[in-house]
Enzyme design. Structure first.
Site, PDB file in Angstrom:
ATOM      1  N   TYR A 212      -5.700   9.919 -14.144  1.00  0.00           N
ATOM      2  CA  TYR A 212      -6.040   8.588 -14.668  1.00  0.00           C
ATOM      3  C   TYR A 212      -7.182   8.725 -15.678  1.00  0.00           C
ATOM      4  CZ  TYR A 212      -3.326   6.669 -10.721  1.00  0.00           C
ATOM      5  OH  TYR A 212      -2.336   6.363  -9.801  1.00  0.00           O
TER       6      TYR A 212
ATOM      7  N   PRO B 170       1.651  -3.350  -6.195  1.00  0.00           N
ATOM      8  CA  PRO B 170       2.108  -4.394  -5.264  1.00  0.00           C
ATOM      9  C   PRO B 170       2.293  -5.747  -5.941  1.00  0.00           C
ATOM     10  CG  PRO B 170      -0.232  -3.981  -4.960  1.00  0.00           C
ATOM     11  CD  PRO B 170       0.257  -2.937  -5.916  1.00  0.00           C
TER      12      PRO B 170
ATOM     13  N   ALA C  66       3.639  -5.854  -8.946  1.00  0.00           N
ATOM     14  CA  ALA C  66       4.549  -5.496 -10.047  1.00  0.00           C
ATOM     15  C   ALA C  66       3.781  -5.566 -11.369  1.00  0.00           C
ATOM     16  CB  ALA C  66       5.791  -6.381 -10.043  1.00  0.00           C
TER      17      ALA C  66
ATOM     18  N   GLY D 100       1.293  -7.260 -12.268  1.00  0.00           N
ATOM     19  CA  GLY D 100       0.856  -8.595 -12.712  1.00  0.00           C
ATOM     20  C   GLY D 100       1.988  -9.605 -12.754  1.00  0.00           C
TER      21      GLY D 100
HETATM   22  N1  NAP Z   1       1.082   7.094  -7.157  1.00  0.00           N
HETATM   23  C1  NAP Z   1       1.579   6.628  -8.276  1.00  0.00           C
HETATM   24  O1  NAP Z   1       2.487   7.226  -8.884  1.00  0.00           O
HETATM   25  C2  NAP Z   1       1.035   5.339  -8.810  1.00  0.00           C
HETATM   26  C3  NAP Z   1       1.711   4.665  -9.846  1.00  0.00           C
HETATM   27  C4  NAP Z   1       1.180   3.454 -10.291  1.00  0.00           C
HETATM   28  C5  NAP Z   1       0.008   2.953  -9.727  1.00  0.00           C
HETATM   29  N2  NAP Z   1      -0.646   3.636  -8.750  1.00  0.00           N
HETATM   30  C6  NAP Z   1      -1.904   3.136  -8.145  1.00  0.00           C
HETATM   31  O2  NAP Z   1      -1.702   1.797  -7.710  1.00  0.00           O
HETATM   32  C7  NAP Z   1      -2.666   0.937  -8.302  1.00  0.00           C
HETATM   33  C8  NAP Z   1      -2.069  -0.426  -8.500  1.00  0.00           C
HETATM   34  O3  NAP Z   1      -0.842  -0.388  -9.225  1.00  0.00           O
HETATM   35  P1  NAP Z   1      -0.699  -0.987 -10.699  1.00  0.00           P
HETATM   36  O4  NAP Z   1      -2.024  -1.074 -11.330  1.00  0.00           O
HETATM   37  O5  NAP Z   1       0.387  -0.222 -11.351  1.00  0.00           O
HETATM   38  O6  NAP Z   1      -0.085  -2.442 -10.456  1.00  0.00           O
HETATM   39  P2  NAP Z   1      -0.589  -3.781  -9.727  1.00  0.00           P
HETATM   40  O7  NAP Z   1      -1.691  -3.522  -8.816  1.00  0.00           O
HETATM   41  O8  NAP Z   1       0.647  -4.418  -9.212  1.00  0.00           O
HETATM   42  O9  NAP Z   1      -1.079  -4.650 -10.966  1.00  0.00           O
HETATM   43  C9  NAP Z   1      -2.377  -4.593 -11.457  1.00  0.00           C
HETATM   44  C10 NAP Z   1      -2.531  -5.574 -12.610  1.00  0.00           C
HETATM   45  O10 NAP Z   1      -2.113  -6.894 -12.196  1.00  0.00           O
HETATM   46  C11 NAP Z   1      -2.989  -7.881 -12.739  1.00  0.00           C
HETATM   47  N3  NAP Z   1      -3.645  -8.536 -11.580  1.00  0.00           N
HETATM   48  C12 NAP Z   1      -4.313  -7.936 -10.554  1.00  0.00           C
HETATM   49  N4  NAP Z   1      -4.772  -8.845  -9.676  1.00  0.00           N
HETATM   50  C13 NAP Z   1      -4.386 -10.045 -10.144  1.00  0.00           C
HETATM   51  C14 NAP Z   1      -4.554 -11.382  -9.676  1.00  0.00           C
HETATM   52  N5  NAP Z   1      -5.213 -11.650  -8.560  1.00  0.00           N
HETATM   53  N6  NAP Z   1      -4.029 -12.408 -10.420  1.00  0.00           N
HETATM   54  C15 NAP Z   1      -3.356 -12.146 -11.559  1.00  0.00           C
HETATM   55  N7  NAP Z   1      -3.157 -10.906 -12.067  1.00  0.00           N
HETATM   56  C16 NAP Z   1      -3.662  -9.853 -11.353  1.00  0.00           C
HETATM   57  C17 NAP Z   1      -3.976  -7.144 -13.623  1.00  0.00           C
HETATM   58  O11 NAP Z   1      -3.444  -7.068 -14.948  1.00  0.00           O
HETATM   59  P3  NAP Z   1      -3.690  -8.213 -16.096  1.00  0.00           P
HETATM   60  O12 NAP Z   1      -4.890  -9.006 -15.709  1.00  0.00           O
HETATM   61  O13 NAP Z   1      -3.843  -7.441 -17.357  1.00  0.00           O
HETATM   62  O14 NAP Z   1      -2.418  -9.005 -16.069  1.00  0.00           O
HETATM   63  C18 NAP Z   1      -3.984  -5.737 -13.029  1.00  0.00           C
HETATM   64  O15 NAP Z   1      -4.356  -4.748 -13.940  1.00  0.00           O
HETATM   65  C19 NAP Z   1      -3.096   1.669  -9.593  1.00  0.00           C
HETATM   66  O16 NAP Z   1      -4.359   1.259 -10.046  1.00  0.00           O
HETATM   67  C20 NAP Z   1      -3.086   3.109  -9.103  1.00  0.00           C
HETATM   68  O17 NAP Z   1      -4.277   3.387  -8.388  1.00  0.00           O
HETATM   69  C21 NAP Z   1      -0.128   4.810  -8.278  1.00  0.00           C
END
Ligand code: NAP
Length: 325
Positions: free
Chosen positions: A62, A202, A204, A206
Site C-alpha cells: 500500500y 465491506p 464495496a 463506497g
Molecule cells: N487483501 C486484499 O487483497 C485487499 C483488497 C482491498 C482492500 N483491502 C483492505 O480492506 C480495506 C477496505 O477495503 P476498501 O478500501 O477496498 O473498500 P471499502 O472499505 O468498502 O470502502 C472504503 C471507501 O468507502 C468510502 N466510505 C467509507 N466509509 C464511508 C461511510 N461511512 N460513508 C460513505 N462512504 C464511506 C470511502 O471512499 P469515498 O469517501 O471516496 O467515497 C472509503 O475510502 C482497505 O483499506 C485495505 O486495508 C484488502
C-alpha cells in the site's frame, strides 16, 4: 465497540469487530492527495484508537510502504492497545526473503511485533510450504504472533495451515452485500473452527453508502477501473440501496452502517472499512452496535441476491466507454 469473543490468546489485544483498512493511506490510486496522507489519515487513526478500534490493517504494497509508515506513526504510544495486521506480497516467498520483508514492515510500522502477518494472495506457482517456513521462523523469534492469509480458497487456507503446522488465524477476503462468495465455504469453516474471516471492501468501496449513481460516479483510479461502478451497474444497484435505506431509517442509521452491520452478522467476521474522513470512521465504528433483526437481515440478503451486475467480457468495452465519456 464490540470485539471477537474468541480467536486470540486472552493475554493479547482483543480484535474489534470493526477495524480500519489503510490502503487509502499514501496510495496514489485512491487519489486522496497530500493533505489526506499528511493529516487526515493521522486524525482517522487517532480517533479510531479513541473509539476502541483495535484492528488496523495495512500491507507492504500500500503506497509502497507509505501506508505502514503513516499508520505506525499515528499509532505511536498506543502500540500495546492495538492489533496490528500487515501483509507480505508473496513474490519470491523463500524463508530468508519472508524474514527480511517482515523486519522491513515492522521497521516501517515502528514496532517489534506484527500481531498478524498475512500472505496477501496465494502464489500460483509456489506452494505454501515455502512461505510458511519463513512464517514459522518469524513466530519462533517472536516477530510475528499470528499468521494469516488473504484471497485464499478454503482448500488453500487449510493447506497453508497444514504447511505452517499450527493455526493460520484468518483469511482476508472481499465480502459485502455485493460479493457474498465467502458464505459458500469460508464462513461455515471459520464459524465452526474458531478461525476468522476479515472482510475487505465491506462497503464495496463506497457503493453501499448509496452516494454514488449514474450522475455522480467516483473519479479515482480504483473505482474507475471497477466494473461495479459502470453506470449500468450503478442503476442495477438501485434496489439494493433502496433496501439499505429502508433498514437504515428504522435504526436512524445510514446505508453504509447497515451494510457493515450486515457483514459482521456472522460471529466469525470482522470488517476493515477504509475511510476518507474522520466522520466516516466515526460512522463506521458506530455500526458495530447495530443489531439487525432476522427479518432485516433476510430482506438485505434477498435484495443482494436480486442484484445482478454486468460481469465478464461485456465489462471491458463498457469500462473503456465510461472512462472516456
Ligand atoms: N487483501 C486484499 O487483497 C485487499 C483488497 C482491498 C482492500 N483491502 C483492505 O480492506 C480495506 C477496505 O477495503 P476498501 O478500501 O477496498 O473498500 P471499502 O472499505 O468498502 O470502502 C472504503 C471507501 O468507502 C468510502 N466510505 C467509507 N466509509 C464511508 C461511510 N461511512 N460513508 C460513505 N462512504 C464511506 C470511502 O471512499 P469515498 O469517501 O471516496 O467515497 C472509503 O475510502 C482497505 O483499506 C485495505 O486495508 C484488502
Amino acid at each position: 465497540m464490540r470485539y471477537l469473543s474468541t480467536a486470540t490468546d486472552p493475554a493479547t489485544t482483543k480484535i474489534s469487530r470493526i477495524g480500519l483498512g489503510t490502503w487509502q493511506f499514501g496510495s496514489r490510486e485512491w487519489g486522496y492527495g497530500q493533505s489526506y496522507a499528511g493529516q487526515e489519515a493521522h486524525a482517522i487513526v487517532r480517533r479510531a484508537v479513541e473509539l476502541g478500534v483495535t484492528l488496523f490493517d495495512t500491507a507492504e504494497i500500500y503506497g509502497f510502504g507509505r501506508s505502514e509508515r503513516i499508520l505506525g506513526q499515528a499509532i505511536g504510544e498506543d502500540r500495546e492497545s492495538v492489533f496490528l495486521a500487515t501483509k507480505i506480497f508473496p513474490l519470491l516467498p523463500v524463508a530468508p526473503v519472508v524474514e527480511q520483508r517482515a523486519v522491513a514492515s515492522a521497521n516501517r510500522l515502528g514496532t517489534r511485533r506484527l500481531d498478524l502477518y498475512q500472505v496477501h494472495q496465494a502464489n500460483p506457482l509456489v506452494k505454501d510450504g515455502t512461505i510458511m517456513r519463513g512464517m514459522r521462523a518469524l513466530q519462533r523469534v517472536g516477530l510475528v504472533s499470528e499468521v494469516g492469509v488473504s484471497n485464499y480458497s478454503l482448500e488453500r487456507w487449510r493447506a497453508a495451515e497444514h504447511a505452517l503446522g499450527s493455526r493460520v488465524l484468518s483469511n482476508q477476503v472481499r465480502y459485502s452485500l455485493v460479493d457474498r462468495s465467502p458464505e459458500r465455504d469460508l464462513l461455515p469453516f471459520a464459524e465452526s473452527t474458531g478461525h476468522v474471516v476479515i472482510a475487505y471492501s465491506p462497503l464495496a468501496q463506497g457503493l453501499l453508502s448509496g452516494k454514488y449513481h449514474r450522475g455522480s460516479r467516483p473519479v479515482n483510479r480504483v473505482r474507475a477501473s471497477s466494473p461495479l461502478y459502470l453506470p449500468e451497474n450503478l442503476d442495477r444497484a438501485g434496489d439494493l440501496i433502496a433496501t439499505l435505506r429502508q433498514v437504515a431509517d428504522a435504526h436512524s442509521a445510514t446505508p453504509a452502517q447497515i451494510a457493515l452491520a450486515w457483514v459482521i452478522h456472522s460471529p466469525a467476521v470482522v470488517a476493515i472499512p477504509g475511510a476518507s474522513s474522520v466522520q466516516q470512521l466515526e460512522s463506521n465504528v458506530a455500526a458495530a452496535s447495530i443489531d439487525l433483526t432476522e427479518d432485516e437481515y433476510q430482506a438485505l440478503h434477498a435484495a443482494a441476491t436480486r442484484f445482478r451486475p454486468i460481469t465478464g467480457p461485456a465489462v471491458l468495452p463498457r469500462l473503456i466507454r465510461a472512462r472516456f465519456s
